[in-house]
Motif scaffolding. Structure first.
Motif, short mmCIF file in Angstrom:
data_model
loop_
_atom_site.label_atom_id
_atom_site.label_comp_id
_atom_site.label_asym_id
_atom_site.label_seq_id
_atom_site.Cartn_x
_atom_site.Cartn_y
_atom_site.Cartn_z
N ASN A 310 -16.79 -15.19 -27.50
CA ASN A 310 -17.26 -15.06 -28.89
C ASN A 310 -18.19 -16.21 -29.28
OD1 ASN A 310 -17.30 -13.92 -31.55
ND2 ASN A 310 -15.82 -15.49 -32.18
N VAL A 311 -17.82 -17.44 -28.87
CA VAL A 311 -18.66 -18.59 -29.16
C VAL A 311 -19.99 -18.48 -28.45
CG1 VAL A 311 -18.87 -21.09 -28.85
CG2 VAL A 311 -16.73 -20.13 -29.69
N GLN A 312 -19.97 -18.03 -27.21
CA GLN A 312 -21.21 -17.85 -26.47
C GLN A 312 -22.13 -16.83 -27.17
OE1 GLN A 312 -19.63 -16.74 -22.62
NE2 GLN A 312 -19.81 -18.83 -21.82
N PHE A 313 -21.53 -15.75 -27.66
CA PHE A 313 -22.32 -14.73 -28.37
C PHE A 313 -22.94 -15.32 -29.64
CE2 PHE A 313 -22.53 -11.49 -31.70
CZ PHE A 313 -23.42 -10.59 -31.12
N GLN A 314 -22.12 -16.12 -30.38
CA GLN A 314 -22.64 -16.72 -31.60
C GLN A 314 -23.77 -17.71 -31.30
OE1 GLN A 314 -19.72 -18.17 -34.51
NE2 GLN A 314 -18.12 -17.02 -33.42
#
Length: 334
Positions: A310-314
């Motif tokens: 999720n952090v990578q996507f953000q």
């Protein structure tokens, strides 16, 4: 309707701050995924550190006991090795003396007294052994050797035997000198009269090991070896048949003394078994404590991987917005 807008510089700072925060989150989640433990212990424990502190304290205590167990194990092992050499020296000397003094006309062959002196030196060297600078058989006086040299022992014993004319009288005088507190214990034994301090191997287990160089079994062995080393001494004035009788008596004494040595070594063996048992129990407790601590700080790999994704996507989305924003211009707008 009012609206609030951000200037270009403020927007750039805002996006930079968000980028830094996301990269920090990604670093933290990556470490948790690789180590399997949470990085923010305070957040997991919600401020309640008592349980974790108790586990950490137990592990430190068990680690200290592990050091004591290792020291006790090395000490008893070294004692066994030294007594094994002593038993070899004395057993072989006993056989040699019995064979040398086996005939009614006198000594059969060789120089039994010289052989006895050599073996006596080997026995004394073994009993004066140390491990890591600590004497094995000196009791609490671990900083000094427990016995004087073979030459000193023979000199003092020669004085004690002066005036004795028969093998029986010589053996009786030797026994009295070795048993007299003012004899062997005062002149030859240089160790402590106090036993080595007990080892604390766990919260409830303490072991004591009192094996000193003035133990009766070792004194009897040294007596027979020393008497046989002096059998041909001119100061005693023994005839050859009398020397033969003395060799045979000392040899039989050394052979019968083997059982006493075996009993002495079995005491150490019993202590070694207890050390192993306690060490195994401590190891099991340490393992269970580590499991409890790890379970408390365990990071769920599935949840951590989900958060990392999720952090990578953000972060990727932020980079895309940053690129799109950098391409905005009044010319393109018009």
């Amino acid at each position: 309707m009012s609206s609030v807008s951000l200037g270009d510089l403020s927007q750039a700072f805002m996006m930079q701050r968000r980028s830094v925060a996301l990269r920090q989150d990604m670093t933290k989640l990556t470490e948790e995924l690789s180590s399997g433990q949470v990085s923010d212990i305070k957040e997991v424990l919600a401020g309640n550190h008592n349980y974790l502190s108790g586990l950490e304290r137990s592990l430190e205590t068990l680690n200290g006991y592990s050091v004591a167990n290792s020291e006790a194990k090395y000490l008893t092992g070294a004692m066994q090795s030294s007594l094994d050499r002593v038993q070899d020296f004395s057993g072989q000397l006993g056989l040699d003396l019995i064979l040398a003094g086996g005939g009614p006309v006198g000594v059969i062959a060789g120089s039994p007294s010289e052989n006895a002196k050599t073996q006596l030196e080997g026995i004394l060297n073994s009993l004066n052994a140390d491990i890591a600078g600590k004497s094995l058989f000196a009791g609490a006086a671990t900083d000094q050797v427990p016995l004087e040299s073979a030459e000193t022992l023979l000199t003092e014993l020669r004085i004690a035997l002066a005036g004795q004319t028969t093998p029986d009288d010589i053996m009786t005088a030797a026994e009295n000198w070795f048993a007299d507190p003012a004899g062997f214990d005062a002149l030859i034994y240089t160790g402590s009269a106090t036993a080595l301090a007990p080892f604390s191997l766990s919260e409830t287990e303490r072991i004591s090991l009192d094996v000193r160089a003035n133990d009766p079994a070792l004194k009897n062995l040294l007596m027979n070896a020393a008497v046989s080393a002096l059998a041909d001494d001119p100061a005693l004035g023994l005839t050859v048949p009398q020397q033969s009788e003395l060799f045979r008596t000392a040899g039989l004494g050394l052979q019968s003394n083997q059982d006493q040595l075996t009993d002495l070594r079995s005491r150490i063996g019993f202590t070694e078994a207890r050390i192993e048992m306690i060490a195994s129990r401590n190891q099991a407790e340490e393992t269970s404590t580590e499991v409890a601590r790890n379970a408390l700080l365990l990071a769920d790999p599935f949840e951590t991987a989900t958060q990392l994704e999720n952090v990578q996507f953000q972060l990727q989305a932020l980079y895309s917005v940053t690129v799109r924003s950098s391409q905005l211009s009044l010319v393109n707008f018009l």
